[in-house]
Design an enzyme around this catalytic site. Structure first.
Site, mmCIF file in Angstrom:
data_model
loop_
_atom_site.group_PDB
_atom_site.id
_atom_site.type_symbol
_atom_site.label_atom_id
_atom_site.label_comp_id
_atom_site.label_asym_id
_atom_site.label_seq_id
_atom_site.Cartn_x
_atom_site.Cartn_y
_atom_site.Cartn_z
ATOM 1 N N THR A 181 40.328 55.203 41.119
ATOM 2 C CA THR A 181 41.435 54.764 41.979
ATOM 3 C C THR A 181 42.345 53.773 41.264
ATOM 4 O O THR A 181 42.599 52.673 41.766
ATOM 5 C CB THR A 181 40.894 54.128 43.280
ATOM 6 O OG1 THR A 181 40.046 53.011 42.934
ATOM 7 C CG2 THR A 181 40.112 55.131 44.105
ATOM 8 N N LEU A 225 45.082 51.567 43.041
ATOM 9 C CA LEU A 225 44.813 51.673 44.473
ATOM 10 C C LEU A 225 43.464 51.040 44.771
ATOM 11 O O LEU A 225 42.525 51.203 43.993
ATOM 12 C CB LEU A 225 44.791 53.131 44.928
ATOM 13 C CG LEU A 225 46.075 53.944 44.805
ATOM 14 C CD1 LEU A 225 45.783 55.413 45.067
ATOM 15 C CD2 LEU A 225 47.131 53.419 45.775
ATOM 16 N N ASP A 277 24.669 34.924 32.502
ATOM 17 C CA ASP A 277 25.781 35.791 32.884
ATOM 18 C C ASP A 277 25.390 36.656 34.070
ATOM 19 O O ASP A 277 24.643 37.624 33.907
ATOM 20 C CB ASP A 277 26.164 36.671 31.697
ATOM 21 C CG ASP A 277 27.336 37.596 31.987
ATOM 22 O OD1 ASP A 277 28.021 37.402 33.009
ATOM 23 O OD2 ASP A 277 27.560 38.512 31.176
ATOM 24 N N GLU A 320 31.450 43.505 38.428
ATOM 25 C CA GLU A 320 32.216 43.084 37.243
ATOM 26 C C GLU A 320 31.678 43.703 35.979
ATOM 27 O O GLU A 320 32.451 44.073 35.074
ATOM 28 C CB GLU A 320 32.198 41.552 37.138
ATOM 29 C CG GLU A 320 33.092 40.974 36.051
ATOM 30 C CD GLU A 320 32.396 40.802 34.695
ATOM 31 O OE1 GLU A 320 33.067 40.363 33.744
ATOM 32 O OE2 GLU A 320 31.183 41.096 34.590
ATOM 33 N N ASP A 354 32.885 32.419 34.903
ATOM 34 C CA ASP A 354 31.929 33.529 34.826
ATOM 35 C C ASP A 354 30.613 32.956 34.311
ATOM 36 O O ASP A 354 29.733 32.583 35.087
ATOM 37 C CB ASP A 354 32.509 34.602 33.907
ATOM 38 C CG ASP A 354 31.616 35.819 33.743
ATOM 39 O OD1 ASP A 354 30.415 35.735 34.030
ATOM 40 O OD2 ASP A 354 32.114 36.866 33.301
#
Length: 745
Positions: A263, A266, A383, A421, A450
């Site tokens: 997508t 979008l 992380d 992510e 992060d």
């Protein structure tokens, strides 16, 4: 069917249908659950509140946050990931330390997962198919945390399924230049398996470059010289040090683009058009699989052929050779081949963002965003859980004052816990796609944390020039961990600095690529952004990142024993973040120094003049318009600085302040051109797009000149150089116009 979860907030019984309605309501006065502090249009940063919050940010609480967050693996869309969604909601809705509201936003996104029924494998086989050697399918269980049903085995996300088999070649870091070097040496690459090491180019680029040269499959490993300063024995690595164990394997996404693959542009909502996965772009073209360096050693140290260049040698204890194929006097016969069997599958999964909101008292329609992703490859203690642990502590401290009724920010603050992510910045990108217009119109800045702590030596900050001054101001006010006589700023400048023609010696501020969730905010929306962390002394290690990155060894014990014992660096980062956040949300005048862009533009211009000027002149392309545009920007920025100084001396009209702050906020947007880089998805910022050319100047100009270098005058390539120059000139002039008095056209 997925959709936005509608949950109760501080606005009573009203149903809030999505972030747009929630934030739209911010512009309407509401009652509060607790007494509100006295508010006026001239409200400015309260240094007493700032100091109170700095004192409340607690290292032991961050440690306990991290223990809970990293207790179990939490790959995106798994049950444990959903449990952490609920944990965030519970914290952000707490009656004594919660926020005004907290909601989830769910997207149906395409993830790539390894097959449980058919595990990926890498083997050496003889001509009859007998297996002579097998690489590990999982990492060694050294602490009891590396095995279990929730530990995803090492794999290359989005690598296509396949079972290529061929002679092995060593291709260094898998860059285009590396494969060209092999071809120039007469090494046939068609149908081979390429062994590459992490670093140099992105994961996916290794497979793309290999496929261009006919390679059938790619293996990727982490060399001890790149991560462990050459140390490779089990006794030298975790759990005895912070080094990567020999069986450690870096997982990761090999997708070329960020955002949901099906997508683009979008939001991945049920109503959105989806590409056919067979026709979607950005996937690696050939199978790929990561392996540990103990297995890479068996393969690499048995290769035949010419010795690899000196810069290609590593720390596996043997001379690296190029192949193709194995030598006959080693572990394998000369006709042995490597088989790479990849059985990854693509699957639509639901992934959630969690949004926590504090409503602004004076300018509720201006947003300061602070985000961190939640998902990890395995336990993810560094992380991203080190970042989430800090996020939770900052929101606890702010929420406590909020619920007591002693503080409410001038501007609205939005906290984001992004999903998926690790698969390609998916959650944050879907958020920016869904709320593109609202965020572009109203967002002051985006703060990303992060990994909050890579190591415990010095602050590391990356960002666009306007955020430099607010980060410096915050860093000057906070003691450096373990060095109470120095501020974080003074400590930072000792480890990473540059000479500024304006300020003299200052800490180095890195630039923003696409390594974390700041990418869609800066490249797609044009929002001033930053990324903050504590890191190591690069003069004492060659590690390209912390050693257990994306492995099953990135655990709470790893952080507690080696990365940040005592969690003082985590506390330091929380204080810097909290300080910056309050300055952005509470200051009457936004602490964004637009004049700092003048230094960047001038340095880019000088590089273009020195390194490209003569070449451009040969093709009748003048840099004169660019010189004039940069001069205009410098003049406009200086005049705006003077205007701010004058207003700060008196009692400015709130509307004057609002107009001026909008100029500061919107400057970054003026550098966007959505048609500048049609081949680069989401990259619109003409100053920070990927630069492939060697000249440290405006990326579009540098890349176009590099491509046109050996073409004839009047070619399409030189026309593109002229186009890119015009794009830069127009953007810089637009930026200057944004900074001029608002009554001027």
């Amino acid at each position: 069917m997925q959709g936005v979860k509608v949950l109760a907030g501080v606005v009573g019984a009203a149903a809030l249908l999505g972030l747009g309605i929630i934030l739209g309501h911010f512009a309407i006065p509401k009652g509060a659950d607790s007494p509100a502090p006295s508010i006026s249009a001239s409200q400015d940063l309260d240094l007493g509140i700032l100091e109170t919050i700095m004192e409340q940010l607690d290292a032991s609480r961050i440690r306990e946050n991290l223990r809970e967050l990293s207790r179990e693996p939490h790959l995106s869309s798994t049950p444990r990931d959903e449990e952490l969604v609920q944990l965030l909601l519970q914290r952000w809705r707490d009656a004594e330390s919660g926020l005004d509201s907290a909601e989830t936003f769910e997207y149906e996104v395409l993830l790539s997962l390894p097959s449980q029924e058919q595990p990926n494998s890498v083997t050496v086989v003889d001509p009859t198919g007998n297996i002579l050697f097998s690489c590990r399918r999982s990492e060694e269980n050294v602490t009891g945390e590396q095995e279990g049903p929730d530990v995803v085995p090492p794999y290359a996300a989005y690598a296509p399924p396949g079972t290529p088999q061929g002679l092995l070649v060593y291709a260094n870091q898998g860059s285009e230049e590396d494969f060209e070097e092999l071809q120039n040496r007469g090494i046939g690459l068609e149908g081979t398996i390429a062994l590459t090491r992490y670093g140099g180019v992105g994961r996916g680029a290794k497979a793309v470059n290999a496929a261009k040269h006919g390679v059938a499959g790619v293996l990727v490993y982490t060399d001890p010289s790149d991560i462990n300063d050459g140390q490779s024995s089990p006794s030298q690595t975790f759990p005895y040090s912070w080094g990567l164990p020999p069986s450690g394997v870096e997982r990761g996404s090999y997708l070329e683009y960020f955002g949901d693959p099906l997508t683009p542009y979008l939001p991945a909502n049920p109503s959105s058009f989806r590409l056919d996965p067979d026709n979607a772009s950005g996937f690696p073209p050939i199978p790929a699989q990561p392996i540990g360096f103990e297995d890479a050693k068996v393969l690499l140290c048995n290769l035949q052929g010419a010795s690899a260049p000196e810069t290609w040698q590593g720390a596996l204890g043997c001379e690296y050779r190029l192949g193709p194929g194995f030598r006959s006097d080693g572990n394998f016969s000369a006709d042995s081949q490597v088989n790479v069997s990849v059985h990854n599958r693509l699957e639509l999964r639901n992934s959630s963002n969690v949004l926590g909101i504090i409503r602004g008292a004076v300018e509720p329609d201006r947003y300061v965003l602070y985000g961190n992703h939640r998902d990890s490859w395995v336990h993810g203690a560094v992380d991203p859980s080190s970042g989430t642990a800090v996020l939770l502590e900052v929101t606890r401290a702010l929420g406590t004052l909020l619920k007591k009724g002693t503080w409410r920010p001038r501007r609205s603050v939005i906290f984001g816990s992004w999903g998926a992510e690790e698969f390609g910045l998916i959650g944050s990108t879907e958020f920016t796609e869904e709320f593109f217009s609202k965020l572009q119109e109203r967002t002051v800045a985006y703060i990303n944390v992060d990994i909050s702590v890579f190591a415990n030596v010095s602050l590391r900050a990356q960002g666009t020039p306007p955020i430099q001054s607010v980060v410096f101001t915050a860093a000057k006010q906070i003691p450096a961990p373990g060095r109470s006589s120095l501020s974080i700023y003074d400590n930072w400048i000792q480890y990473s600095n540059r000479s500024s023609p304006v300020y003299g010696l200052v800490p180095s501020l890195g630039t923003l690529g696409a390594g974390s969730d700041y990418a869609p905010f800066i490249h797609f929306l044009g929002i001033s952004s930053m990324d903050l962390a504590y890191t190591y002394d690069r003069s004492k290690t060659s590690a390209r990142i912390y050693p257990t990155y994306h492995t099953a060894f990135d655990t709470f014990g790893y952080v507690d024993n080696f990365v940040d014992p005592g969690f003082s660096s985590h506390q330091a980062v929380s204080r810097v973040v909290g300080n910056v956040l309050l300055r952005l949300s509470d200051s009457l005048f936004l602490p964004l120094n637009v004049s700092d862009y003048s230094e960047t533009l001038r340095s880019f211009l000088q590089a273009a003049q020195q390194d490209l000027g003569a070449l451009l002149e040969q093709h009748s392309i003048s840099l004169g318009p660019l010189v004039a545009a940069v001069d205009k920007f410098e003049g406009a920025a200086a005049a705006l600085d003077e205007r701010i100084s004058e207003l700060q001396k008196g009692t400015p009209d709130p509307l004057q302040v609002r107009m001026l702050n909008d100029q500061l906020m919107l400057l970054e947007r003026s550098f966007l051109n959505s048609r500048a880089f049609p081949e680069e998805r989401y990259y619109s910022h003409v100053l920070w797009a990927p630069r492939t050319g060697s000249v440290a100047t405006f990326p579009g100009l540098a890349n176009a000149c590099s491509a046109a270098m050996n073409t004839a005058p009047g070619s399409a390539a030189w026309a593109e150089v002229q186009r890119q120059l015009s794009i830069v000139v127009a953007a810089v002039e637009a930026a200057a116009a944004t900074l001029r008095p608002v009554a001027d056209l």
